[in-house]
Write an enzyme that holds these catalytic residues in place. Structure first.
Site, PDB file in Angstrom:
ATOM      1  N   PHE A  80      80.955  96.330  50.845  1.00  0.00           N
ATOM      2  CA  PHE A  80      80.642  96.228  49.424  1.00  0.00           C
ATOM      3  C   PHE A  80      80.012  97.519  48.895  1.00  0.00           C
ATOM      4  O   PHE A  80      80.609  98.240  48.076  1.00  0.00           O
ATOM      5  CB  PHE A  80      79.735  95.012  49.206  1.00  0.00           C
ATOM      6  CG  PHE A  80      78.938  95.006  47.942  1.00  0.00           C
ATOM      7  CD1 PHE A  80      79.534  95.262  46.711  1.00  0.00           C
ATOM      8  CD2 PHE A  80      77.578  94.716  47.983  1.00  0.00           C
ATOM      9  CE1 PHE A  80      78.783  95.252  45.545  1.00  0.00           C
ATOM     10  CE2 PHE A  80      76.829  94.700  46.824  1.00  0.00           C
ATOM     11  CZ  PHE A  80      77.424  94.978  45.602  1.00  0.00           C
ATOM     12  N   GLY A 140      83.477  94.190  56.431  1.00  0.00           N
ATOM     13  CA  GLY A 140      84.158  95.035  55.450  1.00  0.00           C
ATOM     14  C   GLY A 140      85.611  94.618  55.309  1.00  0.00           C
ATOM     15  O   GLY A 140      86.109  93.772  56.057  1.00  0.00           O
ATOM     16  N   TYR A 196      68.171  90.163  61.162  1.00  0.00           N
ATOM     17  CA  TYR A 196      68.406  91.188  60.138  1.00  0.00           C
ATOM     18  C   TYR A 196      67.113  91.938  59.817  1.00  0.00           C
ATOM     19  O   TYR A 196      67.086  93.174  59.798  1.00  0.00           O
ATOM     20  CB  TYR A 196      68.957  90.531  58.877  1.00  0.00           C
ATOM     21  CG  TYR A 196      69.347  91.499  57.784  1.00  0.00           C
ATOM     22  CD1 TYR A 196      70.342  92.453  57.985  1.00  0.00           C
ATOM     23  CD2 TYR A 196      68.735  91.440  56.530  1.00  0.00           C
ATOM     24  CE1 TYR A 196      70.715  93.328  56.979  1.00  0.00           C
ATOM     25  CE2 TYR A 196      69.106  92.299  55.511  1.00  0.00           C
ATOM     26  CZ  TYR A 196      70.091  93.244  55.740  1.00  0.00           C
ATOM     27  OH  TYR A 196      70.461  94.120  54.732  1.00  0.00           O
TER      28      TYR A 196
END
Length: 326
Positions: A26, A51, A160
């Site tokens: 993105f 992606g 994350y």
């Protein structure tokens, strides 16, 4: 070469060459477009886990754009000179934290290390795309870059959060130990065209649900807040930071703060949807508030977001409408 105003310039108009990892993602694909508009040559590296080639299909045939399908968790090299290494590679959606947690951790550790090594070998400036998630569920509001955060290191979001915190730590280690020229940006919630339909973050969720006539799922009471930045403004900030002399972390995001309940209502209105808001149980470690202190970006870079939320949501809705045929 550094000019008097602190910006990195090409000598006699020579083209700069940038490597973008996560280049088919993105934000990575939008960064590629922006750099190409500034005369850069770009090398896009992506393993296409999150992606998509369609994000960069319009670059096919452009002699200044090269795509390489590769996993940066494996050591890699790029032939020829490199001026910038932009590390934008990482799954960034909550669904990915459950689906591919090991990959998230590896790209933030091995992947970042390999990108730093490339920058060191090439004598390039290294740019680390980090996140507001390093602040966790913050006890300080809004969040300045000096805040160390409140992160659960073993919670569902930790793969994350901690991967990005590690990425920042090793970036600073390379700067201190090797003298590497580095930059760190911390993105707050950013959205726009080229996000995945099944992205799992709040804007894609709400838009796809509204366009499908399904209930918009709000977790808990919906009073959690987020500050929503549009990709076009954020990428401009990335460029200003990348070409500045400032080496400490910089927040990029908007001052406006919206509750998830109000955001859901706004998207229903903008899509003319018959959907309603449905409440689900609260998510574990879901931050209660999120808003950046952007003093650094304003004073050092002269940057502030410009796109009104209704406009940015409208453009994003049209992108999703086209993808869904809705």
């Amino acid at each position: 070469m550094t000019s008097e105003n602190g910006h990195f310039l090409s000598i006699l108009g020579a083209s700069l060459r940038s490597v973008i990892t996560g280049g088919a993602g993105f934000l990575g694909s939008h960064l590629a477009d922006y750099l190409l508009s500034k005369g850069h040559e770009v090398v896009l590296i992506d393993n296409l886990v999150t992606g998509a080639k369609e994000n960069i299909a319009h670059l096919e045939g452009n002699p200044k754009a090269t795509f390489v399908e590769a996993d940066i968790c494996d050591p890699f090299d790029v032939a020829g000179p490199v001026d910038f290494v932009f590390n934008f590679a990482s799954p960034a959606s909550p669904i990915d934290f459950d689906r591919i947690p090991i990959e998230v951790m590896k790209v933030g550790s091995y992947g970042t290390h390999n990108c730093l090594e490339l920058a060191r070998r090439k004598g390039a400036r290294f740019f680390m795309a980090s996140t507001s998630e390093v602040y966790g569920d913050p006890h300080v509001h809004p969040q300045p870059e000096s805040y160390w955060g409140n992160v659960n290191p073993i919670g569902p979001r930790s793969v994350y959060d901690e991967a990005k915190r590690y990425s920042e730590a090793i970036t600073m280690a390379y700067r201190r130990h090797y003298g590497l020229d580095t930059r760190i940006v911390r993105f707050f919630n950013t959205f726009g065209p080229r996000m995945r339909l099944d992205d799992g973050r709040v804007i894609p969720n709400f838009i796809t649900q509204a366009l499908s006539g399904k209930p918009l799922t709000v977790y808990g009471d919906g009073m959690q807040t987020r500050s929503l930045g549009y990709y076009r403004d954020i990428i401009e900030g990335v460029y200003l930071l990348a070409t500045s002399d400032y080496q400490e972390p910089v927040n990029l995001g908007t001052h406006d703060e919206y509750t998830m309940k109000d955001l859901a209502t706004l998207i229903i209105e903008l899509t003319n949807s018959s959907s309603v808001v449905a409440h689900l149980p609260e998510l574990k470690d879901d931050p209660k508030q999120r808003r950046p202190d952007t003093t650094r970006a304003q004073t050092i870079l002269g940057w502030s977001p410009k796109t009104p939320l209704a406009q940015s949501l409208g453009e994003t809705i049209e992108f999703f409408r086209g993808k869904m045929g809705a």
